[in-house]
Design a protein around this motif. Structure first.
Motif, PDB file in Angstrom:
ATOM      1  N   TRP A 116       0.824  -1.204   0.000  1.00 39.41           N
ATOM      2  CA  TRP A 116       0.000   0.000   0.000  1.00 39.41           C
ATOM      3  C   TRP A 116       0.863   1.262   0.000  1.00 39.41           C
ATOM      4  O   TRP A 116       1.845   1.359   0.751  1.00 39.41           O
ATOM      5  N   ALA A 117       0.467   2.231  -0.819  1.00 42.63           N
ATOM      6  CA  ALA A 117       1.145   3.524  -0.906  1.00 42.63           C
ATOM      7  C   ALA A 117       0.139   4.616  -0.538  1.00 42.63           C
ATOM      8  O   ALA A 117      -0.848   4.812  -1.250  1.00 42.63           O
ATOM      9  N   HIS A 118       0.393   5.332   0.547  1.00 41.63           N
ATOM     10  CA  HIS A 118      -0.580   6.293   1.063  1.00 41.63           C
ATOM     11  C   HIS A 118      -0.522   7.625   0.329  1.00 41.63           C
ATOM     12  O   HIS A 118       0.477   7.988  -0.294  1.00 41.63           O
ATOM     13  N   GLY A 119      -1.620   8.373   0.424  1.00 38.24           N
ATOM     14  CA  GLY A 119      -1.670   9.721  -0.090  1.00 38.24           C
ATOM     15  C   GLY A 119      -0.985  10.694   0.857  1.00 38.24           C
ATOM     16  O   GLY A 119      -0.548  10.321   1.958  1.00 38.24           O
ATOM     17  N   ALA A 154       2.451  -1.408   4.404  1.00 38.92           N
ATOM     18  CA  ALA A 154       2.224  -0.004   4.059  1.00 38.92           C
ATOM     19  C   ALA A 154       3.445   0.835   4.417  1.00 38.92           C
ATOM     20  O   ALA A 154       3.692   1.128   5.587  1.00 38.92           O
ATOM     21  N   THR A 155       4.208   1.214   3.406  1.00 37.67           N
ATOM     22  CA  THR A 155       5.372   2.043   3.649  1.00 37.67           C
ATOM     23  C   THR A 155       4.962   3.430   4.127  1.00 37.67           C
ATOM     24  O   THR A 155       3.898   3.946   3.753  1.00 37.67           O
ATOM     25  N   ASP A 156       5.813   4.035   4.946  1.00 39.85           N
ATOM     26  CA  ASP A 156       5.622   5.436   5.340  1.00 39.85           C
ATOM     27  C   ASP A 156       6.236   6.387   4.317  1.00 39.85           C
ATOM     28  O   ASP A 156       5.912   7.571   4.324  1.00 39.85           O
ATOM     29  N   TYR A 157       7.151   5.896   3.490  1.00 40.77           N
ATOM     30  CA  TYR A 157       8.086   6.641   2.638  1.00 40.77           C
ATOM     31  C   TYR A 157       9.212   7.186   3.542  1.00 40.77           C
ATOM     32  O   TYR A 157       8.960   7.650   4.647  1.00 40.77           O
ATOM     33  N   HIS A 166      12.079  13.814   3.277  1.00 41.86           N
ATOM     34  CA  HIS A 166      11.107  13.059   2.483  1.00 41.86           C
ATOM     35  C   HIS A 166      11.042  13.649   1.074  1.00 41.86           C
ATOM     36  O   HIS A 166      10.701  14.816   0.895  1.00 41.86           O
ATOM     37  N   GLN A 167      11.377  12.834   0.067  1.00 41.65           N
ATOM     38  CA  GLN A 167      11.375  13.314  -1.325  1.00 41.65           C
ATOM     39  C   GLN A 167       9.938  13.281  -1.853  1.00 41.65           C
ATOM     40  O   GLN A 167       9.572  12.476  -2.701  1.00 41.65           O
ATOM     41  N   TYR A 168       9.157  14.211  -1.336  1.00 40.67           N
ATOM     42  CA  TYR A 168       7.719  14.275  -1.616  1.00 40.67           C
ATOM     43  C   TYR A 168       7.434  14.381  -3.108  1.00 40.67           C
ATOM     44  O   TYR A 168       8.064  15.150  -3.829  1.00 40.67           O
ATOM     45  N   MET A 169       6.469  13.598  -3.564  1.00 43.28           N
ATOM     46  CA  MET A 169       6.017  13.586  -4.953  1.00 43.28           C
ATOM     47  C   MET A 169       7.147  13.244  -5.924  1.00 43.28           C
ATOM     48  O   MET A 169       7.264  13.830  -6.995  1.00 43.28           O
ATOM     49  N   ASN A 170       7.957  12.268  -5.547  1.00 41.47           N
ATOM     50  CA  ASN A 170       8.972  11.751  -6.464  1.00 41.47           C
ATOM     51  C   ASN A 170       8.653  10.284  -6.743  1.00 41.47           C
ATOM     52  O   ASN A 170       8.681   9.455  -5.833  1.00 41.47           O
ATOM     53  N   LYS A 171       8.330   9.984  -7.990  1.00 36.93           N
ATOM     54  CA  LYS A 171       7.827   8.635  -8.304  1.00 36.93           C
ATOM     55  C   LYS A 171       8.892   7.563  -8.089  1.00 36.93           C
ATOM     56  O   LYS A 171       8.554   6.419  -7.772  1.00 36.93           O
ATOM     57  N   LEU A 172      10.167   7.913  -8.244  1.00 37.55           N
ATOM     58  CA  LEU A 172      11.222   6.921  -8.053  1.00 37.55           C
ATOM     59  C   LEU A 172      11.397   6.591  -6.579  1.00 37.55           C
ATOM     60  O   LEU A 172      11.405   5.422  -6.184  1.00 37.55           O
ATOM     61  N   ALA A 173      11.539   7.639  -5.753  1.00 38.18           N
ATOM     62  CA  ALA A 173      11.744   7.425  -4.322  1.00 38.18           C
ATOM     63  C   ALA A 173      10.582   6.662  -3.708  1.00 38.18           C
ATOM     64  O   ALA A 173      10.775   5.693  -2.953  1.00 38.18           O
ATOM     65  N   GLN A 174       9.366   7.085  -4.025  1.00 40.71           N
ATOM     66  CA  GLN A 174       8.209   6.415  -3.444  1.00 40.71           C
ATOM     67  C   GLN A 174       8.013   5.008  -4.014  1.00 40.71           C
ATOM     68  O   GLN A 174       7.608   4.087  -3.303  1.00 40.71           O
ATOM     69  N   GLY A 175       8.328   4.826  -5.286  1.00 36.33           N
ATOM     70  CA  GLY A 175       8.232   3.496  -5.876  1.00 36.33           C
ATOM     71  C   GLY A 175       9.181   2.504  -5.225  1.00 36.33           C
ATOM     72  O   GLY A 175       8.798   1.360  -4.916  1.00 36.33           O
ATOM     73  N   TYR A 176      10.424   2.925  -4.991  1.00 34.46           N
ATOM     74  CA  TYR A 176      11.378   2.052  -4.308  1.00 34.46           C
ATOM     75  C   TYR A 176      10.890   1.688  -2.906  1.00 34.46           C
ATOM     76  O   TYR A 176      10.993   0.535  -2.481  1.00 34.46           O
ATOM     77  N   ASP A 177      10.372   2.692  -2.186  1.00 30.76           N
ATOM     78  CA  ASP A 177       9.912   2.418  -0.823  1.00 30.76           C
ATOM     79  C   ASP A 177       8.806   1.376  -0.799  1.00 30.76           C
ATOM     80  O   ASP A 177       8.742   0.549   0.111  1.00 30.76           O
ATOM     81  N   VAL A 178       7.919   1.408  -1.793  1.00 30.95           N
ATOM     82  CA  VAL A 178       6.849   0.409  -1.866  1.00 30.95           C
ATOM     83  C   VAL A 178       7.435  -0.966  -2.178  1.00 30.95           C
ATOM     84  O   VAL A 178       7.154  -1.954  -1.485  1.00 30.95           O
ATOM     85  N   ILE A 179       8.242  -1.043  -3.207  1.00 29.80           N
ATOM     86  CA  ILE A 179       8.782  -2.337  -3.644  1.00 29.80           C
ATOM     87  C   ILE A 179       9.586  -3.019  -2.541  1.00 29.80           C
ATOM     88  O   ILE A 179       9.405  -4.213  -2.261  1.00 29.80           O
ATOM     89  N   TYR A 180      10.451  -2.266  -1.892  1.00 28.54           N
ATOM     90  CA  TYR A 180      11.341  -2.891  -0.917  1.00 28.54           C
ATOM     91  C   TYR A 180      10.655  -3.168   0.413  1.00 28.54           C
ATOM     92  O   TYR A 180      11.177  -3.942   1.233  1.00 28.54           O
ATOM     93  N   SER A 181       9.468  -2.598   0.625  1.00 28.92           N
ATOM     94  CA  SER A 181       8.709  -2.963   1.822  1.00 28.92           C
ATOM     95  C   SER A 181       8.252  -4.419   1.756  1.00 28.92           C
ATOM     96  O   SER A 181       8.075  -5.065   2.798  1.00 28.92           O
ATOM     97  N   VAL A 182       8.086  -4.930   0.555  1.00 29.10           N
ATOM     98  CA  VAL A 182       7.594  -6.301   0.375  1.00 29.10           C
ATOM     99  C   VAL A 182       8.621  -7.312   0.884  1.00 29.10           C
ATOM    100  O   VAL A 182       8.297  -8.212   1.677  1.00 29.10           O
ATOM    101  N   ALA A 183       9.866  -7.171   0.467  1.00 30.45           N
ATOM    102  CA  ALA A 183      10.918  -8.093   0.920  1.00 30.45           C
ATOM    103  C   ALA A 183      11.106  -7.993   2.432  1.00 30.45           C
ATOM    104  O   ALA A 183      11.292  -9.011   3.118  1.00 30.45           O
ATOM    105  N   ALA A 184      11.053  -6.766   2.956  1.00 28.64           N
ATOM    106  CA  ALA A 184      11.231  -6.579   4.395  1.00 28.64           C
ATOM    107  C   ALA A 184      10.105  -7.234   5.183  1.00 28.64           C
ATOM    108  O   ALA A 184      10.340  -7.843   6.234  1.00 28.64           O
ATOM    109  N   ALA A 185       8.878  -7.117   4.686  1.00 26.96           N
ATOM    110  CA  ALA A 185       7.742  -7.750   5.365  1.00 26.96           C
ATOM    111  C   ALA A 185       7.881  -9.268   5.378  1.00 26.96           C
ATOM    112  O   ALA A 185       7.583  -9.926   6.382  1.00 26.96           O
ATOM    113  N   HIS A 186       8.344  -9.828   4.275  1.00 24.64           N
ATOM    114  CA  HIS A 186       8.554 -11.272   4.227  1.00 24.64           C
ATOM    115  C   HIS A 186       9.601 -11.704   5.248  1.00 24.64           C
ATOM    116  O   HIS A 186       9.452 -12.745   5.906  1.00 24.64           O
TER     117      HIS A 186
END
Length: 405
Positions: A116-119, A154-157, A166-186
């Protein structure tokens, strides 16, 4: 699947925040109080860098703890995790997140997982959803996912919860935070989570989740099943320079200035913020979150907050280029949702980006909910999101509708 029609959706007007049922503040003290009522303390869990400074890899878990101070439905369990991620320039950063598990024992193979990626919650360290009792989106549909048997990470970013910008409204920074939260959760909860996962996000997170699809096209992770993007800031120019009839929400723009500074450290926010716009900037940049940001600029127009032609400055143009959506291939199915009455993220920009993506060969499903504003779109589309996500886990065919909207 059957999508909600305009006739069956109540056109709520709860505003542009992620506390959909809370009255909006009229002044800064009211905003600060609303935030304080939900706030949890920033503990050493977030700030102790003893392990965080150990050389590692993106997605590596730093620490995890079971949480009992969230206001979550009975039966659900929650964890906080801290993990390694990347910023927009692929520097190592420490990011926090929370994990929600459905009630009952995990099925064979683990709970199907939604990343999950929050607004927008703000840009300061206290604005992390994992530092809020209601997890920020609790009453906006987020709890419906575990109720439906879907685990949520659900990443905080980075920079929210953890120290740093916080690199607000940066698609790369926020995208990485989402993707890598998955491995960490596992790593934090072995055996409880399915290897298969779907990305989902709203607003700022709607851009992040779409970005995940672009990144996964390169990473080619076979366990990634697709993305949902709800009211996403996928047309940043339309977001920061909306047409007059689109209304827009100028109180976000000082946060955009903060994000520019975080992404480009030599950038001076006073080159874009007027004297009136800068007045409350230090508060927003250090400790206040969405409610206070809304109240601080209540009734102010973009021309009062921002300097003339600010969107033409080199740093802003660089941001717009880096945040372009709809050009890059996307791995897996993509669902794009928006609300016809959205005054924060104009639906015209979302539709235009979806059209562009279709022209570029990206297969997607697009739907507009007539009359719905920003957060009501998230609330009222939740069951449609869940049904679509469950279809991905079930391996059902994806039906795109390019050329029909």
């Amino acid at each position: 699947m059957a999508l909600l029609s305009g006739a069956t959706i109540m056109a709520l007007s709860a505003g542009q925040h992620a506390f959909g049922q809370t009255a909006l503040p009229k002044n800064i003290p009211e905003g600060l109080k609303l935030e304080a009522d939900q706030a949890l303390p920033i503990t050493p869990f977030y700030t102790d860098n003893t392990l965080a400074n150990t050389p590692s890899w993106p997605g590596a878990l730093i620490r995890a703890e079971k949480v009992t101070d969230y206001a979550i439905p009975a039966g659900m369990t929650a964890w906080r995790i801290l993990y390694h991620s990347l910023d927009a320039e692929r520097h190592d950063v420490t990011t926090s997140a929370f994990v929600l598990l459905p009630a009952g024992p995990a099925p064979a193979g683990g709970w199907p997982m939604v990343a999950w990626a929050h607004g927008t919650s703000g840009v300061a360290q206290p604005c992390a959803p994992s530092l809020m009792k209601d997890l920020y989106y609790g009453d906006e549909g987020l709890f419906e996912f575990p109720k439906a048997g879907l685990a949520v990470v659900a990443t905080d970013y980075h920079g929210e919860g953890t120290p740093g910008a916080h690199q607000y409204m940066n698609k790369l920074a926020q995208g990485y935070d989402v993707i890598y939260s998955v491995a960490a959760a596992h790593e934090a909860l072995p055996g409880l989570l399915s290897q298969k996962w779907v990305a989902d996000g709203h607003s700022q997170g709607g851009m992040a989740s779409w970005s995940v699809g672009e990144m996964e096209q390169q990473m080619n992770n076979p366990d990634y099943l697709g993305t949902v993007s709800v009211s996403g800031t996928v047309d940043m120019l339309d977001f920061i320079a909306p047409k007059p009839e689109e209304i827009g929400a100028p109180f976000y723009f000082p946060m955009v200035a903060y994000g520019l500074k975080a992404r480009y450290p030599d950038f001076d926010v006073k080159t874009v913020l007027s004297k009136e716009g800068y007045e409350h900037y230090p508060l927003i940049a250090t400790k206040a979150c969405w409610f206070t940001g809304y109240a601080a600029y209540l009734g102010k127009t973009s021309s009062q907050i921002m300097k003339p032609n600010w969107t033409k400055l080199p740093a802003v143009q660089a941001m717009l280029k880096e945040d372009r959506m709809g050009d890059e291939p996307v791995k897996g199915p993509l669902m794009v949702l928006t609300g016809g009455g959205d005054v924060s993220v104009p639906p015209g920009g979302v539709r235009k980006t979806a059209h562009k993506a279709c022209r570029n060969g990206i297969k997607l499903f697009f739907h507009l909910y007539p009359g719905l504003d920003h957060d009501p779109t998230m609330i009222n589309s939740t069951q449609d999101q869940i049904a679509w996500i469950k279809d991905r886990f079930a391996g059902k065919p994806f039906n795109e509708n390019c050329g029909t909207f």
